[in-house]
Motif scaffolding. Structure first.
Motif, PDB file in Angstrom:
ATOM      1  N   GLY A   1      11.083  29.931  35.320  1.00  0.00           N
ATOM      2  CA  GLY A   1      11.608  31.252  35.035  1.00  0.00           C
ATOM      3  C   GLY A   1      10.540  32.297  34.817  1.00  0.00           C
ATOM      4  O   GLY A   1       9.358  31.979  34.645  1.00  0.00           O
ATOM      5  N   TRP A   2      10.981  33.532  34.819  1.00  0.00           N
ATOM      6  CA  TRP A   2      10.143  34.687  34.473  1.00  0.00           C
ATOM      7  C   TRP A   2      10.806  35.421  33.318  1.00  0.00           C
ATOM      8  O   TRP A   2      12.030  35.632  33.325  1.00  0.00           O
ATOM      9  CB  TRP A   2       9.995  35.638  35.660  1.00  0.00           C
ATOM     10  N   PHE A   3       9.995  35.808  32.368  1.00  0.00           N
ATOM     11  CA  PHE A   3      10.416  36.645  31.262  1.00  0.00           C
ATOM     12  C   PHE A   3       9.478  37.843  31.202  1.00  0.00           C
ATOM     13  O   PHE A   3       8.415  37.847  31.830  1.00  0.00           O
ATOM     14  CB  PHE A   3      10.331  35.877  29.935  1.00  0.00           C
ATOM     15  N   ARG A   4       9.863  38.841  30.437  1.00  0.00           N
ATOM     16  CA  ARG A   4       8.972  39.985  30.250  1.00  0.00           C
ATOM     17  C   ARG A   4       9.119  40.510  28.828  1.00  0.00           C
ATOM     18  O   ARG A   4      10.151  40.324  28.184  1.00  0.00           O
ATOM     19  CB  ARG A   4       9.272  41.095  31.258  1.00  0.00           C
ATOM     20  N   GLN A   5       8.063  41.167  28.396  1.00  0.00           N
ATOM     21  CA  GLN A   5       8.067  41.739  27.054  1.00  0.00           C
ATOM     22  C   GLN A   5       7.396  43.094  27.087  1.00  0.00           C
ATOM     23  O   GLN A   5       6.206  43.201  27.389  1.00  0.00           O
ATOM     24  CB  GLN A   5       7.356  40.812  26.065  1.00  0.00           C
TER      25      GLN A   5
ATOM     26  N   GLU B   1      12.351  39.151  27.027  1.00  0.00           N
ATOM     27  CA  GLU B   1      13.661  39.070  27.657  1.00  0.00           C
ATOM     28  C   GLU B   1      13.609  38.323  28.976  1.00  0.00           C
ATOM     29  O   GLU B   1      12.593  38.320  29.678  1.00  0.00           O
ATOM     30  CB  GLU B   1      14.260  40.470  27.892  1.00  0.00           C
ATOM     31  N   PHE B   2      14.708  37.727  29.298  1.00  0.00           N
ATOM     32  CA  PHE B   2      14.866  36.967  30.526  1.00  0.00           C
ATOM     33  C   PHE B   2      14.862  37.902  31.735  1.00  0.00           C
ATOM     34  O   PHE B   2      15.459  38.988  31.713  1.00  0.00           O
ATOM     35  CB  PHE B   2      16.187  36.198  30.464  1.00  0.00           C
ATOM     36  N   VAL B   3      14.195  37.477  32.792  1.00  0.00           N
ATOM     37  CA  VAL B   3      14.182  38.226  34.039  1.00  0.00           C
ATOM     38  C   VAL B   3      14.887  37.435  35.139  1.00  0.00           C
ATOM     39  O   VAL B   3      15.825  37.926  35.763  1.00  0.00           O
ATOM     40  CB  VAL B   3      12.739  38.551  34.487  1.00  0.00           C
ATOM     41  N   ALA B   4      14.430  36.212  35.371  1.00  0.00           N
ATOM     42  CA  ALA B   4      15.004  35.404  36.450  1.00  0.00           C
ATOM     43  C   ALA B   4      14.627  33.947  36.245  1.00  0.00           C
ATOM     44  O   ALA B   4      13.632  33.637  35.589  1.00  0.00           O
ATOM     45  CB  ALA B   4      14.503  35.884  37.808  1.00  0.00           C
ATOM     46  N   SER B   5      15.432  33.060  36.813  1.00  0.00           N
ATOM     47  CA  SER B   5      15.100  31.643  36.799  1.00  0.00           C
ATOM     48  C   SER B   5      15.566  30.985  38.082  1.00  0.00           C
ATOM     49  O   SER B   5      16.400  31.531  38.822  1.00  0.00           O
ATOM     50  CB  SER B   5      15.699  30.934  35.567  1.00  0.00           C
ATOM     51  N   LEU B   6      15.010  29.796  38.306  1.00  0.00           N
ATOM     52  CA  LEU B   6      15.240  29.096  39.570  1.00  0.00           C
ATOM     53  C   LEU B   6      15.240  27.601  39.293  1.00  0.00           C
ATOM     54  O   LEU B   6      14.314  27.072  38.679  1.00  0.00           O
ATOM     55  CB  LEU B   6      14.109  29.455  40.544  1.00  0.00           C
ATOM     56  N   THR B   7      16.291  26.934  39.731  1.00  0.00           N
ATOM     57  CA  THR B   7      16.366  25.488  39.522  1.00  0.00           C
ATOM     58  C   THR B   7      15.648  24.748  40.645  1.00  0.00           C
ATOM     59  O   THR B   7      15.228  25.334  41.640  1.00  0.00           O
ATOM     60  CB  THR B   7      17.817  25.017  39.471  1.00  0.00           C
ATOM     61  N   TRP B   8      15.539  23.437  40.480  1.00  0.00           N
ATOM     62  CA  TRP B   8      14.895  22.600  41.483  1.00  0.00           C
ATOM     63  C   TRP B   8      15.670  22.628  42.810  1.00  0.00           C
ATOM     64  O   TRP B   8      15.104  22.405  43.857  1.00  0.00           O
ATOM     65  CB  TRP B   8      14.772  21.163  40.981  1.00  0.00           C
ATOM     66  N   SER B   9      16.967  22.936  42.737  1.00  0.00           N
ATOM     67  CA  SER B   9      17.777  23.018  43.955  1.00  0.00           C
ATOM     68  C   SER B   9      17.855  24.452  44.469  1.00  0.00           C
ATOM     69  O   SER B   9      18.688  24.757  45.324  1.00  0.00           O
ATOM     70  CB  SER B   9      19.183  22.475  43.685  1.00  0.00           C
TER      71      SER B   9
END
Length: 122
Positions: A34-38, A45-53
């Motif tokens: 995932g990516w977060f930012r501050q 805060e959460f920006v984006a995430s990606l699973t193994w699939s």
């Protein structure tokens, strides 16, 4: 696992940047990334995430503008950021969820990179 984010910089409103995160010490192909930012004075805060699939999740504020992707062969996570706005200014962190919590809170991710600064000028 060691994570190192890079690619930040100064860009004008409407511009683009591509962030990358190199992982070492363990293959991340079976984990959630995932990516977060501050931003200054604000919580991370959460920006984006990606699973193994390769299922992706995005914060509403970046949906349609940011794209998260991964190259498992190179153990690299990327975040393509288009149509940048001043409110996107923050330190961006890549993170790994080895416990497969499928969450979007910082506490759901147990490995973190050092952050890379993105500044969007108006």
């Amino acid at each position: 696992v060691q994570l190192q984010a890079y690619g930040g910089g100064l860009v004008q409103t409407g511009g683009f940047l591509r962030l990358s995160c190199a992982a070492s010490g363990r293959s991340f192909s079976t984990y959630i990334m995932g990516w977060f930012r501050q931003a200054p004075g604000k919580e991370r805060e959460f920006v984006a995430s990606l699973t193994w699939s390769r299922v992706t999740y995005y914060a509403d504020s970046v949906k349609g503008r940011f794209t998260i992707s991964r190259d498992n062969a190179k153990n690299t996570l990327s975040l393509q950021m288009n149509s940048l706005k001043p409110e996107d200014t923050a330190v961006y962190y890549c993170a790994l969820d080895s416990r497969i919590r499928f969450g979007n809170r910082p506490a759901d991710f147990d490995f973190w990179g050092q952050g890379t600064l993105v500044t969007v000028s108006s």
